[in-house]
Every structure is written in C-alpha cells, then in structure tokens.
Design an enzyme around this catalytic site. Structure first.
Site, PDB file in Angstrom:
ATOM      1  CD  GLU A   1      -3.711   4.005   7.072  1.00  0.00           C
ATOM      2  OE1 GLU A   1      -4.719   3.884   7.780  1.00  0.00           O
ATOM      3  OE2 GLU A   1      -2.627   3.463   7.329  1.00  0.00           O
TER       4      GLU A   1
ATOM      5  CG  ASP B   1      -0.404  -0.552   2.450  1.00  0.00           C
ATOM      6  OD1 ASP B   1       0.827  -0.700   2.520  1.00  0.00           O
ATOM      7  OD2 ASP B   1      -1.161  -0.815   3.393  1.00  0.00           O
TER       8      ASP B   1
HETATM    9  C1  LIG Z   1      -3.135  -1.304   9.736  1.00  0.00           C
HETATM   10  C2  LIG Z   1      -3.996  -0.126  10.002  1.00  0.00           C
HETATM   11  O1  LIG Z   1      -3.704   0.665  10.880  1.00  0.00           O
HETATM   12  N1  LIG Z   1      -5.063   0.024   9.200  1.00  0.00           N
HETATM   13  C3  LIG Z   1      -6.049   1.049   9.372  1.00  0.00           C
HETATM   14  C4  LIG Z   1      -7.124   0.899   8.337  1.00  0.00           C
HETATM   15  C5  LIG Z   1      -8.136   2.022   8.348  1.00  0.00           C
HETATM   16  C6  LIG Z   1      -9.552   1.577   8.107  1.00  0.00           C
HETATM   17  C7  LIG Z   1     -10.564   2.695   8.026  1.00  0.00           C
HETATM   18  N2  LIG Z   1     -10.090   3.886   7.413  1.00  0.00           N
HETATM   19  C8  LIG Z   1     -11.086   3.006   9.414  1.00  0.00           C
HETATM   20  O2  LIG Z   1     -10.615   3.947  10.051  1.00  0.00           O
HETATM   21  O3  LIG Z   1     -11.988   2.310   9.873  1.00  0.00           O
HETATM   22  C9  LIG Z   1      -6.649   0.972  10.778  1.00  0.00           C
HETATM   23  O4  LIG Z   1      -7.026   2.015  11.315  1.00  0.00           O
HETATM   24  O5  LIG Z   1      -6.738  -0.134  11.358  1.00  0.00           O
END
Ligand SMILES: CC(=O)N[C@@H](CCC[C@H](N)C(=O)O)C(=O)O
EC number: 3.5.1.47
Length: 371
Positions: A128, A69
């Site tokens: 993200e 990513d």
């Molecule tokens: C690995 C990581 O930190 N991923 C993010 C993915 C974001 C998902 C979405 N934008 C949300 O905020 O629900 C995480 O916050 O886990």
C-alpha cells in the site's frame, strides 16, 4: 490445511495488521507457521519485514514465483468482527490477510508434496505504501532466487466466491501518490485581511484539481485525480497558516501521468499567485501498471474451469499494485479472486467471505503444478 485451519490463520493475521515496512509481528507469525511445516524441501530468507520461501521441485526446469503482499492500511475497522484488528486505526482492509493465508495454505500443501518445478513464495511488505515490490525485486535475496515466471491474486469484493476475473494486457493503472503542502499566514478569524488563509487556498485547489481530468485528458483516455484527505488550521476562530492535501492519481497510459503532474504543478503556481502563499508538491510513491502476459490466459482459464470455478473476463481497473514492477521484469499475470463483500476494498467494513480461502489455495496450487 482444511478450511477451518485456513480460517484460523486468516483470523490470526486479521488481528495484527501493520503498515508498510513495520510488519514485524506479521513476519514473526509467518515464520512460526513455516517452521511447523515439513522442512525437507524448504529454504527461507528474510528480507526486511518480508520473506522469501523457496520450495525445491522434484525435477525442476524453472522456478515459479507466487507473490502475497502482507501490509495493512491506516483505516479504522468497522466490521464488528470478534477477531477485529487489535492495532488501533489499522486494518487489513485490502485483503492482504487473505493473500497471506492463501500463500501459506498453498505452501503447506507443496511443502508436503513438492511439484516438479521450484516454487518461490514472496511475502512482500509495503504494497500500500511506500511500495515494497521494487526494492524486493532489486534485493540480493531475490537475485539469488530469481524466478522464471510469477503470478499473484487480489481479492475482489464485487465477484462471488468461486469466480476468478482477469484479462490479457493492462489490468491495473499507473499510480502516483500526491501530497501538497500549503504555507500562508495565520491570524485571528476576525482579521482575515491581515492573513493568507490556507484552508481557503487548499479548498480552491481541491475544486480546481477536479477539472484536470475533465478538461486536460483526452475523453477517450482515462485518468483519476482523487484528494482523499484535507488537513489545515488549528482552531475554529483562527485563520489557518498551513494546510495539506493528500491524494492519488491514476492513469492507463504512462504519458498521461506526466500530463497530470504538469497540470498539478501549473495549478499550484496559479494558487500560489492568487493566494500569496507557498506550495510544495511531493509525489510519494509511484507504481507501474499491472500488465498481464497474454500467453497465460488460456491455460489459466482452463485451470480455473477444470477445478469447477468460473472464469470471467475482467475490465482494467484504476486500482494500483506494485506487483506491476515484478511483471515488468518477469513474465506472468495477476487475477482477481471473488470474495463477495457488500463493502469494497479500503472500506472499514470490508468482510470478504472466508469460503474463498480454499478456492484461492486450490487455484494457486493447481497453477503452480501446471505451469
Ligand atoms: C489494490 C489496491 O487497492 N491498491 C492500492 C495501491 C496504492 C498505491 C499508492 N499508495 C497510491 O495511493 O497511489 C490502491 O489504492 O489502488
């Protein structure tokens, strides 16, 4: 690429974090890097602000994809690095600079000496927000180069360099973003009885939302409701006409997410009634759980240990990853790569150790050559 070259690429990328689907400088950097590699076995396709890079195998029976990513976060950097972000208020605070560097380092190796199988490198935008995996998966570019297997990594600040962690089955949660807008009636701070105060409504909503998990979710199940941002009002001696909550919800089971949404909406009705206001809810982007195919675990553990690194069984985490959509369609897995940072993911002081870059390249290359 030696470790100094990897470090340079990581630092170059660290300076230019860009938010989801705005990764134009990042895409340009990746393209320039790829243009300097031996071109004999490589084909490149652009997809929005991302890239698909295919390496022709020597005697292929399948295509193995590796996904990195590429987006940054709207977080103010506090590392004090000489190579800190040059984009104000944006930072690679989730390690995507590492993910891209490891992909480029591996691509550099396999472009010189291709493996038996075809390899597809996916440089995916907007992990993200708002989620690039699903639209990339549905793109024409992806359909023409559809892989048979796929894997990816994520940096893990809590593990030492040289340690890899993963597990069979569920690794990351189902997620849903949460945006809640409150509309009441503003006015003078000295005449609260003539107004409908949305700072108060949003505050009560926030507090009450914290009882959803403790009182509606089975204690043997797991879920998270987090409000990460509150905004409201315009002046210290005025009553706020509007307020906004921004957050995220996480569950291990898909139907528990439906339960959370139901409770979030019920709570809104109650607050609307008691505060005589209007509430609008938007769930933003939703990510599907990351579920590893168990058949890869033993061979992958062997690859990691043969290289002299440590393999540990990880727990499932409430983090989300839109890579889950790719694993829903294509067999494969995801793993954590130890980078040993005192500060965690999404923290402005995250400082992953750069020695982990070469570890990542060694593991990804060996996995591509062994699968
Ligand atoms: C690995 C990581 O930190 N991923 C993010 C993915 C974001 C998902 C979405 N934008 C949300 O905020 O629900 C995480 O916050 O886990």
């Amino acid at each position: 690429m030696n470790s100094e070259a990897l470090q340079k690429v990581r630092r170059d990328l660290h300076k230019i974090p860009e938010l989801g689907f705005q990764e134009t400088k990042t895409q340009e950097y990746l393209l320039q890097f790829i243009e300097e590699l031996p071109q004999d076995y490589i084909e490149v396709k652009k997809w929005r602000t991302g890239l698909l890079v295919r390496v022709q195998g020597t005697d292929p029976s399948k295509t193995i994809a590796y996904r990195a990513d590429i987006d940054g976060l709207p977080i103010v950097e506090e590392t004090g690095y000489a190579f800190a972000s040059t984009h104000e208020g944006q930072m690679h605070a989730c390690g995507h600079d590492f993910h891209m560097t490891i992909a480029l380092g591996t691509l550099a190796r396999v472009s010189q000496s291709p493996p038996r199988e075809n390899v597809l490198f996916l440089f995916q935008p907007a992990e993200e927000n708002p989620g690039g995996a699903l639209p990339m998966l549905q793109s024409e570019e992806m359909k023409t180069w559809w892989p048979d297997e796929i894997f990816a990594l994520h940096i893990a600040p809590e593990h030492p360099v040289g340690t890899v962690a993963t597990k069979e089955g569920l690794l990351f949660a189902n997620t849903s973003e949460l945006y809640i807008d409150f509309k009441g009636k503003g006015g003078h701070a000295a005449y609260p009885h003539l107004t409908r105060d949305m700072v108060l409504a949003a505050s009560q909503y926030t507090v009450q939302a914290q009882s959803i998990v403790s009182r509606a979710v089975d204690p043997l199940d797991s879920a998270v409701v987090t409000i990460g941002k509150i905004t409201g009002g315009t002046v210290q001696n005025g009553i706020a006409e509007t307020a906004r909550l921004e957050g995220t919800m996480r569950t291990f089971k898909a139907d528990t997410m439906d339960l959370l949404k139901n409770k979030i909406e019920g709570l809104a009705k109650g607050i609307e009634h008691s505060h005589e206001c209007e509430i609008k809810i938007d769930y933003g982007s939703n990510y599907y759980q990351v579920k590893n195919d168990g058949t890869y675990m033993q061979p992958f553990q062997r690859i990691v240990e043969d290289l002299g690194y440590s393999f540990v069984e990880s727990k499932a985490a409430m983090t989300g990853e839109d890579f889950g959509y790719m694993l829903k369609e294509i067999p494969g897995f995801m793993f954590w790569l130890g980078v040993d940072s005192d500060y965690g993911l999404h923290n402005g002081s995250l400082k992953p150790k750069e020695e982990a870059l070469e570890v990542g390249v060694n593991i990804v290359e060996r996995t591509i050559r062994s699968l």
